[in-house]
Design a protein around this motif. Structure first.
Motif, short mmCIF file in Angstrom:
data_model
loop_
_atom_site.label_atom_id
_atom_site.label_comp_id
_atom_site.label_asym_id
_atom_site.label_seq_id
_atom_site.Cartn_x
_atom_site.Cartn_y
_atom_site.Cartn_z
N ASP A 77 24.00 -7.57 -43.26
CA ASP A 77 23.67 -8.87 -43.83
C ASP A 77 23.70 -10.01 -42.95
O ASP A 77 24.02 -9.83 -41.92
N ARG A 78 23.49 -11.12 -43.37
CA ARG A 78 23.67 -12.27 -42.62
C ARG A 78 24.63 -12.57 -41.91
O ARG A 78 24.53 -12.76 -40.63
N ALA A 79 25.85 -12.47 -42.56
CA ALA A 79 27.08 -12.69 -41.90
C ALA A 79 27.17 -11.93 -40.67
O ALA A 79 27.53 -12.09 -39.44
N LEU A 80 27.03 -10.51 -41.14
CA LEU A 80 27.09 -9.49 -39.87
C LEU A 80 26.44 -10.03 -38.71
O LEU A 80 26.76 -9.81 -37.49
N GLU A 81 25.06 -10.04 -38.95
CA GLU A 81 24.11 -10.45 -37.85
C GLU A 81 24.77 -11.79 -37.16
O GLU A 81 24.69 -11.67 -35.89
N GLU A 82 25.20 -12.64 -37.65
CA GLU A 82 25.77 -13.85 -36.87
C GLU A 82 26.75 -13.26 -36.39
O GLU A 82 27.28 -13.88 -35.02
N ARG A 83 27.73 -12.72 -36.70
CA ARG A 83 29.07 -12.11 -35.92
C ARG A 83 28.54 -11.58 -34.72
O ARG A 83 29.12 -11.68 -33.75
N ILE A 84 27.59 -10.48 -34.93
CA ILE A 84 27.07 -9.86 -33.75
C ILE A 84 26.68 -10.64 -32.82
O ILE A 84 26.69 -10.74 -31.65
N ASP A 85 25.55 -11.72 -33.19
CA ASP A 85 24.95 -12.41 -32.44
C ASP A 85 26.00 -13.35 -31.43
O ASP A 85 25.58 -13.57 -30.32
N ALA A 86 27.03 -13.53 -32.22
CA ALA A 86 27.92 -14.50 -31.35
C ALA A 86 28.62 -13.62 -30.03
O ALA A 86 28.81 -14.41 -28.94
N VAL A 87 28.43 -12.35 -30.22
CA VAL A 87 29.00 -11.50 -28.95
C VAL A 87 28.35 -10.40 -28.15
O VAL A 87 28.80 -10.26 -27.22
N ALA A 88 27.38 -10.25 -28.72
CA ALA A 88 26.10 -9.37 -28.10
C ALA A 88 24.71 -9.57 -28.68
O ALA A 88 24.41 -9.90 -29.63
N GLY A 89 23.89 -9.17 -27.65
CA GLY A 89 22.39 -8.96 -28.17
C GLY A 89 21.90 -7.92 -28.81
O GLY A 89 22.36 -6.55 -28.28
N TYR A 90 21.17 -7.93 -29.92
CA TYR A 90 20.75 -6.73 -30.71
C TYR A 90 19.20 -7.09 -31.20
O TYR A 90 18.72 -8.11 -30.82
N GLU A 91 18.57 -5.95 -31.66
CA GLU A 91 17.23 -6.10 -31.96
C GLU A 91 16.99 -6.02 -33.38
O GLU A 91 17.49 -5.23 -34.24
N PHE A 92 16.35 -6.98 -33.82
CA PHE A 92 15.52 -7.21 -35.25
C PHE A 92 14.97 -5.86 -35.42
O PHE A 92 13.86 -5.74 -34.75
N TRP A 93 15.08 -4.78 -36.44
CA TRP A 93 14.15 -3.68 -36.47
C TRP A 93 13.02 -4.00 -37.75
O TRP A 93 11.83 -3.95 -37.28
N GLN A 94 13.58 -4.13 -38.80
CA GLN A 94 12.92 -4.53 -40.10
C GLN A 94 13.57 -5.01 -41.07
O GLN A 94 14.89 -5.14 -41.01
N LYS A 95 12.90 -5.74 -42.08
CA LYS A 95 13.56 -6.10 -43.15
C LYS A 95 14.13 -4.81 -44.04
O LYS A 95 13.29 -3.87 -44.09
N TYR A 96 15.23 -5.04 -44.40
CA TYR A 96 15.80 -4.18 -45.39
C TYR A 96 15.47 -4.33 -47.03
O TYR A 96 14.76 -3.44 -47.75
N ASP A 97 15.90 -5.56 -47.38
CA ASP A 97 15.93 -5.93 -48.59
C ASP A 97 16.12 -7.62 -48.42
O ASP A 97 16.15 -8.04 -47.38
N GLU A 98 15.99 -8.26 -49.76
CA GLU A 98 15.91 -9.79 -49.30
C GLU A 98 17.25 -10.28 -48.73
O GLU A 98 17.21 -11.35 -47.96
#
Lengths: 348, 348, 348, 348
Positions: free
Chosen positions: A302-323
C-alpha cells in the motif's frame, strides 16, 4: 546513498572478474571468440554441464541472444511458443518479429506454461484444416527461472521437452537467471541435470556477476551448424571476444570459498538475501505477489509501505494491484549485502 | 611471444579505462544507458564535436551499430550507397540485408567514392522510367578512415554531403577508425570540423582504446526520433550501459599528458607507429599497396619477406597480389610499442 | 494503332484461356489452390516434365515467386549466387533483400554464368578464414531463357547442377521465359530433359499466354516441405486459386493444331516471329546486341533507325550503346502476328 | 451439385467482368498498372469516394495488400494495433511479422474494438517508463465489415480516427468485405462518408465480384509517397496490371439495373440473401452466434442440424461452441441465387 533493489544488474562485475580483465589486458589475442580464453571457458561449461559434445558460444546480451537463437532455428513461417509473460514477447521491442517471426504466447500461471498446453497448441495447429493460413509453431521458449522468479521442476521440464521432441521441434531455455534458479533451495536439479533436458539454452552472465555476456549451449547437433554466421549477422559477435571468455572462465571456476562454481555461489548469495527479504515481509504481514523462490521478491504494497521503503531503499514499480495497492519488485544480486537487506527490511 | 599486428583490437583497453571500470564497479546505476556516466560521456562528446544539439547513443559493436543506424533510417524499398569495399557490404555477414535492405556498392578508388559518383547513381535511379522496379538509394555510407586506411579530405566530405542533401538523403559515416583518421598527419580536419559534415556518424571505441563500444552522434534531428527503440530492437542496448559511458568518459577526457583528448592521443600513437613501419618498408624497397596515412599499412610481399616477418611478428594475409606476391596488412593500435615496431622492422 | 514490341506481356491471354475462364465461371470450388483444376493442372505438368513425384504449386507473378522460393530455402545468413543481370538482383526492388537475403552477383557473359564461376565462388567462400563474416552462398539462381534471351545448353545446366549438388546447395531456375527457351531452334533439350536438372524451377505463364501465373515445380523433396505456408506468408496464395489451375490446364493441354502442348506452341510462334525480325535486321545491315535465339531481339540502332521504327511500331529503349547509338529491345509473344512483324520490318 | 456456402470467393467473377476481360483481350497496354484502364478505374473510385486527391493503387490479394500497406507505413520498432480476431493476426501466416512487425491485438467484442481501447493502449505505452523495451503502436488496423460480419457505426469510426490522429498515427481499414458492409441495411454510411474517415483503406474485389483485386485508397498524402516501390517489392505489382483496372472499371460503373455502382449492387444481393438465411434460422429457432448484418451468417448448430444442412448445402465449420454444438458459417456472395438459399433453408 540508499541501497537499490531495482534490478539484478545495478553493479559492475564480481571483483574476480574485474581482476581477470585487468590481468589479461595486454595479452594479444585473435578476435571474435577464437581465442584461448573462450576455448577454455567453453570447456569449463561443457564440464560443468556434463555435456562433452555440446557447442558453446558467447554473446553479449540477452535480447540479442534470443533474437539470434530463435531466428537461426525457425523457418520463415514458424513462430515460437512461449508464456504470455515471456521476455521475448514483452520486453524486447519486437526483436523476434524484426527477425521475421511471430511470438505465440500461451496463458501462464506463475509465469509458467505446461507440457499439456504446448501439446494442445501443437495439436490445434496441425489439425486445423486452415493450418497453412496460420503461423506454424516451430520451437518452444521458456525461461528458467521465469520472469516472475518461479521455477519449473525437473519433471515439468522433461515433460515439456518430451512434447517438443515428439513434435520434432526444439526446446530453448532462456537462462538469463539460470543461476538464481539452480541455486534456489526449491530447485530439484543440478546444473548437469538441467542441462541434459533442453536442445539449446543460455547461461546468463549479465545478471549474475559478469559485466555482460551470455553463454549459449547447444545440445542438439542439428541446431549448431553455422551458428557463428548467425552470431555475426545479428551484430552479436564481440570483436574482443576474449572479454566473454575471460568472464566465463571466472564464473565457471571454483569460487574462492571452494564451495563450487563461482557462478552458483554468487547466485546463492542473491537467493539467500531474497529469502531474508521474503521472510521479513511475511513476518510483517505483507502479502507476496506470487511466491518466487529465487532472487526476485514481489510484494503487494500500500502507499504507506511504498513510502517507508522509498525512504530507505530503491524498489521497482511492477504493476497496479488494486486501487490502493501496487505490486513492487525487489531484486537481489551477487552484490547484495547484509547491510543493504537490513536497511530495506527496516521499512517493513 | 612475438608481437602481433593482425588487427587493431588485439589487446584489452587503455589502462585508464580498466581503472575507471574497477573504480566504479560497486556503484549502483540504472541500466540501459540511463545513468550519469552515459549522460556525462555524451556531454563530453557533444563538446568535443562542437555539436551542442546532437544526440549521442552508445552501442556495443560496429556491425550492430551499422545495422541499427541503417535500418532505422531507410524505408523498406531503399538501399544504401557505399564503396565496393565498404564494411557493410563485405564483412558483416549480410546484417544490412537481414534488416531488409540492399547494399548498393559503387566502384571505389583507394577505398573511396566521390560526390560525383553518388550524384550519378542518384540521377540514374531517378531518371530511370523503371525506377520503381529497382532499389531506391536512401542514404550514403562511407568510412573514415576507410577500410584501406585512406582519408577523405574536408572538401571531399563536404561535396558528398552536399550531394546527399540536395537529394534529401542523409550521409552516414562509419567511424570505427575515426580517431586514426583524425590523428593522421595527412588529415585536414579537426574532430569538430569533421563532425559538422555528416548527418550521423559513429565514434569507434572498440578499435581505439576501449574494451568495446561505439558512440553514435546524430546531428540531424529528423533521424534521432525513437532511436532508443531501434537500439533495443537490434539487441544493441547494453543492460549495464554505464560500461559504455565510463569508457567514453575516459576516452573523451584530457589524456594524462595533457595533449588533448585521450581518444586522439591514443590514435596518434598508432598512426605514428604505422608511419615508422611504412617509412622502414619504403627504405627497404618494399612496395606499398595503397598509401594509407593511418594505422593500417599494406605491403606487397614476396614469400621471402613473408617468412622473415613471420619469424618476428604476426601479420595478416590480405589478398593475393600476383603469382609470387601477396598483399599483407600490418595494423597498429593505441597499444603498439616502440619495441614491437622495432622487432617487426628488423624483418624488412 | 501501331503494333507494340515493348515486352512480352502486352496482351491478355490466349483465347482458349479466356474461354476456359468463362466456361468455368460459375463453378463453385474451394479456394487457395485446393480445387480440382489445380490438381489436374499439376498432373499435366508432372506428366509433361516426366517428374511423377514432383510437387507443383501455382503462384501469381514472377517477383513473388522468386521471393517465396528463395526465402523458403535459405538460412538467414545465406545469399543466392546469380548472374549480374539476374532479374532478382536488378528489377525486383530488393524483394530478396526484403526477405533478409543478399543477392550475390557473378559477372555474366551473354547473360549467363558458368559452373566454374560458381565452383570458384563457393571455394573462395569456404576457404576464407573469415567466412563467417561474409554471406554464405546457399543456392544458385539462373534464368532460362536469360534476361538477354540467351540459352544454357544441356551440358552447361548439368555442370551447374553438379557443382551445386557437390556443395550441397540447390539449383533454382527462373523460367519466366522457359517456353521461349525450350521452343527455340537452338535449344538442345526437351521440357522433360530440362526438368530433370534443377532442384526447383518455375514455368512462367504471365509472359507466355496466360493472364498471369507461374507454376513452381519442386523436384527435391527436402525443399517442398511446408511450401504452402511460404506461399501464403508471401501474399502469393490466390484466393480463387482455380484461376491458376484453369490457365495451366489450358497451357499444358494439346494445342488445337495437335502439335504438342499449347504452352510450347505459343512460345514457338513468338520465337519464329523474333527470328524473322532478326533475319530482316541482319539483311538490312543492322547490328545485333547479343544474339538471342528466343523471343527478344536486341538491336544496335542509330537515331535514324529509331525514328523509322518509332513511326511504325513500339520498341523499348534498353541502354545506351555509344554516343550515336542505343540498344533497343523488340519482344514478340504468343500474340505477335505476321502483320505486326511486317510493319516493324518495313522500318529496317 | 448442392450449393456451397463455404466462403464468398467460390465462383469466378460477375459476367460483366468476364466479358470486359474478353473484349479487351487483344489490346496492347503497358504493364504494371500504368495503362489507361487503371487510370480510368482510379478516377471512378476517386469519384465514388468523393476523394479527388486520393491515390489509388491496385493489388492482387488481401494478405499481400495488408503486408504491403503495413510495412510501408511502420517504422521497424512499431507494431499495429488491431482486434484479436483481426485477419492480419490470425489468418495471414505471419505475413506482418515476416515484414518485421508485431501485431498488437486488443480484446474484441463482436469482432470490434473501440476508440477508448485504442486510446488506453497508446496511453499505457507512452506512459510506461520502459516503453523503449516494448513495441510502439504505430498504426491501427480494423476491418469493415469485420471478420465476424459486424459493422462499425460512423461515429465509432470517427472516434477511432480521432484517437489515431491525436496520437499522430494512421488508421487503416481492411475492406476485403467493404461492399458487404456499406450495402447492409444496418450501415449508417455511404461509401463517400466512409471514405472520408480513414487515412488509408482498401476496397476488396476478390470477395465481391472480381476474379481478384484490391484497390488501395490513400487519403493521407504523407503515406502515398513511393508506394509503388512497396507494391513491387512485395511481389504485388501485377505485370498485366490492366486486368485489375478493367475489373474495377466494371465494379465502379453503373450496374445494368441503373441502381448505382455494380460493386454495391452485387454486395447488396449477398447481404439480402444472408438476411433471408438469418430470418429463416431465427424462425426455425436456431440460435445465431453474433448478429452479423452482412453476408456472413454464424449459426450455433447441433449435430442433427449440421447433418440436415450437409445433405443439401456446403457450410464451413467455424469453431466448437460446446460439447454438443458447433458454430458454423454460411457465406453468401454476389452469385448466391434464390434457389441456393431456398435449398439451404429447407434444412432448417
Amino acid at each position: 546513498m540508499k541501497p537499490l533493489f531495482y534490478s539484478d544488474y545495478l553493479e559492475g562485475a564480481h571483483p574476480s572478474i574485474i581482476k581477470a580483465l585487468a590481468d589479461t589486458n595486454f595479452e594479444q589475442t585473435p578476435g571474435y571468440g577464437e581465442d584461448a580464453h573462450c576455448a577454455h571457458a567453453a570447456d569449463l561449461i561443457r564440464k560443468a554441464c556434463n555435456l562433452p559434445g555440446a557447442e558453446v558460444h558467447f554473446l553479449v546480451g540477452g535480447t540479442q541472444t534470443n533474437a539470434t537463437v530463435i531466428s537461426s532455428i525457425l523457418k520463415p513461417w514458424q513462430g515460437v511458443l512461449c508464456s504470455d509473460c515471456g521476455h521475448i514477447g514483452i520486453h524486447e521491442t519486437g526483436a523476434i518479429e524484426h527477425g521475421g517471426h511471430k511470438v505465440l504466447p500461451l496463458p501462464s500461471k506463475n509465469g509458467k506454461i505446461t507440457a499439456s498446453q504446448i501439446a494442445l497448441a501443437l495439436e490445434l495447429h496441425h489439425s486445423d484444416p486452415s493450418s497453412v493460413h496460420t503461423v506454424q509453431p516451430g520451437m518452444v521458449y521458456i525461461s528458467f527461472s521465469t520472469e516472475l522468479g518461479t521455477l519449473y521442476t525437473k519433471d515439468e521440464l522433461k515433460a515439456i521437452a518430451a512434447v517438443c521432441h515428439e513434435a520434432g521441434i526444439p526446446l530453448y531455455v532462456d537462462g538469463a537467471r539460470l543461476g538464481y534458479g539452480l541455486a534456489s533451495a526449491e530447485c530439484d536439479m543440478t546444473l548437469a541435470e538441467f542441462a541434459a533436458i533442453p536442445d539449446i539454452f543460455y547461461i546468463g552472465g549479465t545478471k549474475q556477476g559478469a559485466l555482460f555476456g551470455e553463454a549459449v549451449v547447444i545440445n542438439n547437433p542439428t541446431l549448431g551448424k553455422d551458428f557463428r554466421y548467425a552470431i555475426k549477422q545479428n551484430g552479436a559477435m564481440l570483436a574482443k571476444g576474449r572479454l566473454l571468455g575471460i568472464q566465463f572462465e571466472s564464473l565457471f571456476s571454483e569460487s574462492e570459498e571452494k564451495t563450487g562454481l563461482l557462478y552458483l555461489a554468487l547466485a546463492g548469495n542473491a537467493d539467500a538475501q531474497a529469502a531474508k527479504i521474503k521472510a521479513a515481509a511475511l513476518a510483517a504481514g505483507i502479502a507476496l505477489f506470487g511466491d518466487s523462490p529465487t532472487n526476485q521478491v514481489f510484494l503487494i504494497a500500500d502507499r504507506a509501505l511504498e513510502e517507508r521503503i522509498d525512504a530507505v531503499a530503491g524498489y521497482e514499480f511492477w504493476q497496479k494491484y488494486d486501487e490502493e495497492r501496487n505490486v513492487i519488485r525487489l531484486c537481489t544480486s551477487w552484490a547484495t549485502s547484509d547491510e543493504a537487506v537490513a536497511a530495506l527490511i527496516s521499512a517493513f
